[in-house]
Design an enzyme around this catalytic site. Sequence first.
Site, PDB file in Angstrom:
ATOM      1  CG  ASP A   1      80.232  14.286 -21.574  1.00 52.06           C
ATOM      2  OD1 ASP A   1      80.106  13.727 -20.481  1.00 52.06           O
ATOM      3  OD2 ASP A   1      80.473  13.667 -22.626  1.00 52.06           O
TER       4      ASP A   1
ATOM      5  CG  HIS B   1      76.614  18.014 -23.593  1.00 50.14           C
ATOM      6  ND1 HIS B   1      75.766  17.153 -24.247  1.00 50.14           N
ATOM      7  CD2 HIS B   1      77.870  17.647 -23.926  1.00 50.14           C
ATOM      8  CE1 HIS B   1      76.490  16.296 -24.956  1.00 50.14           C
ATOM      9  NE2 HIS B   1      77.768  16.568 -24.778  1.00 50.14           N
TER      10      HIS B   1
END
Length: 329
Positions: A140, A284
């Site tokens: 993400d 991430h």
Amino acid sequence: MEKSRIKHILVFLFVAVAGIALIVTGTRVSSPAQYPHETVDGGYTLTGNTTTMPPQETSSTSTSSTAATTTTESPTTTEIPTTTEESQESSSTTTSKTTPLSTTVTHSPSATKPKTSTKPASKPPKTTPKLQGAAAITFDDGPGPHTARLLNALKEYNAKATFFVVGNRVANNKALIQRMVNEGHEIANHSFSHPDFTKLSDGNVLSQIRKTSNAIAAITGEKPTLMRPPYGAFNRRVTGLAEQEGLALVLWSPSPEDWKYRKVDYVYNYILKHVKPGSTLLLHDIHGTTVDAVIKALPVLSERGIKLVTVSELVDLKPGDVHPSYWRK
Ligand code: ZN
């Protein structure tokens, strides 16, 4: 006379120092500063390709008020990396997740807050992958400065990932987005500027979704079919809006909360311990520590026979679906 004047001065100084100390302490105590979960968007600046990110997808303390019972899936309880989501999940009834974020512009940290999402108390059912031994690895908040070397490693091990990109980073990272597609990865929607969708009007949620899908399609030629709401914060209204836009919601299980634990070995060990066939791992790619951990873990996962695939290769999802299904509200 002299003496009493000195005494007065001393008393005055004492009161002044005590007053300043009180002000400083008070400020600290009252300062908010908690980021939720997935990441909060917050205060970071993106300049060209260089970005400094703020806190990440974090779970935070619950903020949302809507849900009667919600727990926050946040690290609040534990500061030790050893703690895993499992304990959090099993013990709590409510969890909120937030994801940190990234964005382009400068956000003021104060404007950032965590979101809350509610997660069912029950244990997550296992996802049965379409392909035996398959698991999905998802990233993400990017693309970011570490994404290219992540792509290099994924290519080396023939691993496919799903990138939930933030729309306002897409136009500045056109080559990376194109490369992801060329190398078999999936690009998905993670909003345009990482707001909490549960706090936006329908029109603003749709705008966040459409701007991002359009930015992606302008490069890849195709709109994404998957969306992960920032911070993992959503409700039925958000699910309905996503469905209207042709998107399924993808949450996760598990996640090492790598936005919080910026330690290569911690993230690496977490991945090796928790990634199993059927997993949808949340990470991430804006954090160098996470990318280093993945690079270290890829050969081990490969030896174990775990096949890393995109989310769409892992499970069949249609607009309005929520994956993993226990997240559905
Ligand atoms: Zn995020």
